[in-house]
Design an enzyme around this catalytic site. Structure first.
Site, PDB file in Angstrom:
ATOM      1  N   THR A  57       0.642  -1.125  -0.183  1.00  0.00           N
ATOM      2  CA  THR A  57      -0.209   0.048   0.100  1.00  0.00           C
ATOM      3  C   THR A  57       0.823   1.231  -0.095  1.00  0.00           C
ATOM      4  O   THR A  57       2.152   1.112   0.450  1.00  0.00           O
ATOM      5  CB  THR A  57      -0.952  -0.108   1.314  1.00  0.00           C
ATOM      6  N   GLU A 112      -5.798  -3.847  -0.871  1.00  0.00           N
ATOM      7  CA  GLU A 112      -5.977  -5.213  -0.189  1.00  0.00           C
ATOM      8  C   GLU A 112      -7.302  -5.841  -0.910  1.00  0.00           C
ATOM      9  O   GLU A 112      -7.562  -6.779  -0.417  1.00  0.00           O
ATOM     10  CB  GLU A 112      -6.422  -4.651   1.066  1.00  0.00           C
ATOM     11  N   LYS A 171     -15.362  16.789  10.438  1.00  0.00           N
ATOM     12  CA  LYS A 171     -16.239  16.568  11.505  1.00  0.00           C
ATOM     13  C   LYS A 171     -16.703  17.871  12.061  1.00  0.00           C
ATOM     14  O   LYS A 171     -15.869  18.510  12.776  1.00  0.00           O
ATOM     15  CB  LYS A 171     -15.749  15.735  12.807  1.00  0.00           C
ATOM     16  N   TRP A 201     -20.825  14.941  10.094  1.00  0.00           N
ATOM     17  CA  TRP A 201     -19.818  14.696   9.338  1.00  0.00           C
ATOM     18  C   TRP A 201     -20.045  15.218   7.944  1.00  0.00           C
ATOM     19  O   TRP A 201     -21.512  15.299   7.285  1.00  0.00           O
ATOM     20  CB  TRP A 201     -19.913  13.192   9.042  1.00  0.00           C
TER      21      TRP A 201
HETATM   22  P1  ADP Z   1      -3.338   4.237  -1.945  1.00  0.00           P
HETATM   23  O1  ADP Z   1      -4.076   5.180  -2.650  1.00  0.00           O
HETATM   24  O2  ADP Z   1      -2.956   4.402  -0.350  1.00  0.00           O
HETATM   25  O3  ADP Z   1      -2.290   3.582  -2.815  1.00  0.00           O
HETATM   26  P2  ADP Z   1      -5.076   2.175  -2.633  1.00  0.00           P
HETATM   27  O4  ADP Z   1      -4.823   2.371  -3.972  1.00  0.00           O
HETATM   28  O5  ADP Z   1      -5.342   0.936  -2.143  1.00  0.00           O
HETATM   29  O6  ADP Z   1      -4.153   2.924  -1.613  1.00  0.00           O
HETATM   30  O7  ADP Z   1      -6.332   3.228  -2.490  1.00  0.00           O
HETATM   31  C1  ADP Z   1      -7.649   2.577  -1.875  1.00  0.00           C
HETATM   32  C2  ADP Z   1      -8.471   3.745  -1.318  1.00  0.00           C
HETATM   33  O8  ADP Z   1      -8.785   4.672  -2.654  1.00  0.00           O
HETATM   34  C3  ADP Z   1      -9.722   3.339  -1.155  1.00  0.00           C
HETATM   35  O9  ADP Z   1      -9.891   3.058   0.295  1.00  0.00           O
HETATM   36  C4  ADP Z   1     -10.581   4.593  -1.178  1.00  0.00           C
HETATM   37  O10 ADP Z   1     -10.522   5.453  -0.235  1.00  0.00           O
HETATM   38  C5  ADP Z   1      -9.855   5.183  -2.345  1.00  0.00           C
HETATM   39  N1  ADP Z   1     -10.614   4.807  -3.519  1.00  0.00           N
HETATM   40  C6  ADP Z   1     -10.557   4.041  -4.608  1.00  0.00           C
HETATM   41  N2  ADP Z   1     -11.456   3.966  -5.481  1.00  0.00           N
HETATM   42  C7  ADP Z   1     -12.391   4.868  -5.248  1.00  0.00           C
HETATM   43  C8  ADP Z   1     -13.492   5.255  -5.787  1.00  0.00           C
HETATM   44  N3  ADP Z   1     -14.017   5.094  -6.951  1.00  0.00           N
HETATM   45  N4  ADP Z   1     -14.146   6.361  -5.215  1.00  0.00           N
HETATM   46  C9  ADP Z   1     -13.551   7.067  -3.992  1.00  0.00           C
HETATM   47  N5  ADP Z   1     -12.581   6.592  -3.273  1.00  0.00           N
HETATM   48  C10 ADP Z   1     -12.121   5.615  -4.002  1.00  0.00           C
END
Ligand code: ADP
Length: 549
Positions: free
Chosen positions: A185, A330, A439, A444
């Site tokens: 991640t 994940e 918040k 929210w």
């Molecule tokens: P990182 O951005 O930390 O590399 P990830 O690629 O795993 O990690 O990102 C996952 C996160 O991206 C999700 O938990 C969510 O918050 C956000 N995300 C992914 N797709 C969407 C979407 N279509 N709309 C809103 N948020 C999204």
């Protein structure tokens, strides 16, 4: 009683073998770093992946060993995908856009024994090489004439290794639950964490992503993953395209808007996938240059919420159907996809479009639930929002080398850290990450909703809403905006535009204009850094209007 069907392990090697046998001449097109176009095909990719596997065996790599890549989207990276996982080793894709410290942390934590890298990452690797204690072999993904001069740590040439490897190597069979790949991640909070995918999870996930109601991949498609192969498998395209026999179009390190537009046009790309910031860059370029993308039929947008303004612009300049998808490292990543359903077809076109802007529904294989802080399930009323949980055969149950850390709840649900609601049509809407929610006075506010309304203003290029501390309300929204080129848009004018479009108490208390927003290594707005920079804005900035509440 057991069934009487044949037992075949679900292995990644079977995908490229299928593609070689049944779609052998289907092209894999790459833009090289010098701009040249190289044309390979699935038959060649499979042959060379077997040679790579044989070469790695020759270097002493054993099943289960991690082998890292630092590479952009290219046919050679695709060969690594199949060669490394196919021989039973673990493909460890590393994101080169992270900080050098994070990169060396990830390679060391993954304990990779070999690292295959694009020549453009040589300076980076040289700078961290002394820290890469476990790496025994550095292999440069290039031909012998383009190898860097000797000096420093010894490096092997990829093409020479392949030339010397026997072509007779056969894919081994082993347990489909074996680890196939490892991806970390981004670690925007804390150290990056490793997600260890299995052959089985990868194949099930790829199969589901092919469905018509997901990405609808077909052999006649030409697919451009703008999303990088170094992060969550470019949303499964290296596997899905080979399963379907779709042509792959890989942009290498030419991911600027003019190069991508040219590639889509010249290779007749029918489907492309990217995060919203990339699509925004593309549509702005198309608008400025008066071009269009007539071949594009599907544009997949995920990784962050899809702003309506980008969807509209994409449809206008390409006629493509925009598919909004949600997921995370994940979750392999597909967890929900917004495509139409029989019920949605009964709605008016406007209602349907509004629904399809949400993150969508889970495909077969994954289950979603939304709970309140007490852990009780919330109704699917489109209003109640809480923590989103997910479970299924391609969802992580733990992180690599994190001891006995417990990740799932007792019923096997993975907490996503996203705040969501679900409506009567089964569509989820993500309103925020838990840590990004604003918040204010005990209630929210969705930063995503504020951003979407702001970016609908024609003079706003990017907008990020963040929580800033407030003496009366706890937190209030602060809007940080990048104006469109040549715009002199003022804060009051923008707030006036937003006022009738949102609840009064959601309206940001102030607008700050900046020349650019900080982005994460995966191209999303880096909210942590904005929050750190602006946390005290309402406490320290003199004369700020406070309390739109
Ligand atoms: P990182 O951005 O930390 O590399 P990830 O690629 O795993 O990690 O990102 C996952 C996160 O991206 C999700 O938990 C969510 O918050 C956000 N995300 C992914 N797709 C969407 C979407 N279509 N709309 C809103 N948020 C999204």
């Amino acid at each position: 009683m057991k069934g009487l069907m044949q037992e075949h392990e679900l292995l990644i090697s079977s995908v490229i073998r299928h593609a070689a046998e049944n779609h052998g001449d289907r092209e894999v097109v790459t833009r090289e770093s010098d701009g040249r176009i190289t044309r390979s095909c699935y038959a060649q990719v499979e042959q060379r992946a077997r040679q790579l596997a044989a070469a790695l065996v020759g270097l002493g790599i054993r099943p289960g060993d991690r082998v890292a890549t630092l590479a952009m989207n290219s046919y050679r990276h695709l060969e690594c995908y199949y060669g490394i996982s196919g021989m039973g080793a673990v493909l460890h894709t590393v994101n080169p856009r992270l900080f050098a410290e994070q990169i060396s942390y990830i390679i060391n934590h993954g304990q990779s024994r070999a690292l295959l890298l694009d020549p453009c990452f040589l300076p980076l690797v040289e700078s961290i090489a002394p820290r890469l204690k476990k790496i025994e072999h550095l292999i440069v993904l290039t031909e012998s004439t383009l190898m860097p001069p000797a000096g420093g740590r010894p490096m092997l040439c990829y093409e020479q290794l392949l030339d010397a490897a026997p072509g007779s190597y056969q894919w081994p069979s082993f347990d489909e639950r074996s680890a196939a790949s490892l991806c970390y991640t981004s670690g925007t909070t804390g150290q990056p964490k490793g997600v260890l995918y299995s052959h089985r999870s990868t194949l099930l996930h790829a199969l589901v992503s092919l469905q018509a109601d997901c990405f609808g991949l077909r052999s006649v498609d030409a697919v451009l993953p703008i999303v990088p192969m170094f992060h969550v498998h470019a949303w499964s395209m290296p596997y899905g395209c080979a399963m379907a026999g779709a042509k792959m179009v890989l942009p290498g390190n030419h991911v600027d808007a003019p190069s991508l537009v040219e590639l889509i046009q010249s290779e007749q790309v029918t489907m492309a996938l990217g995060v919203p910031t990339v699509w925004s860059m593309l549509v702005n370029h198309l608008r400025d240059s008066g071009q269009s993308l007539p071949s594009l039929q599907r544009a997949v947008v995920g990784g962050a919420a899809l702003p309506p303004a980008i969807r509209d612009a994409l449809e206008q300049c390409s006629g493509a159907r925009v598919i909004h998808a949600w997921g995370m490292t994940e979750t392999s990543p597909t967890g929900a996809v917004a495509t139409t359903t029989a019920n949605l077809e009964q709605l008016s076109a406007d209602e349907r479009r509004a629904e399809l802007l949400k993150q969508g529904r889970p495909p077969w294989g994954v289950e979603l639930k939304i709970t309140n802080p007490e852990g009780e399930p919330l109704p699917s009323d489109g209003i109640s929002s809480g923590q989103l949980w997910i479970r299924g055969p391609w969802i992580a149950r733990g992180y690599f080398r994190r001891g006995r850390e417990r990740v799932l709840d007792e019923d096997g649900w993975f907490p996503t850290g996203d705040v969501a609601s679900r409506d009567a049509y089964g569509f989820i809407k993500i309103s925020d990450r838990t840590k990004d929610v604003i918040k204010s006075g005990g209630e929210w506010i969705s930063s995503i909703d504020i951003e979407h309304i702001a970016t609908a203003h024609p003079q706003v290029r990017f907008a990020a809403a963040v929580a800033a501390d407030h003496p009366k309300w706890g937190e209030r929204p602060l809007l940080i905006v990048v104006r469109a080129d040549g715009s002199a848009l003022g804060a009051e004018e923008l707030l006036e535009y937003m006022r009738p479009r949102m609840a009064r108490w959601w309206l940001p208390d102030a607008v700050v204009f900046v020349s650019e927003l900080p982005l994460t290594a995966t191209g999303k707005v880096l909210k942590t850094s904005l929050r750190a920079a602006y946390r005290d804005y309402f406490l320290t900035a003199p004369g700020q209007p406070t309390g739109n509440r």
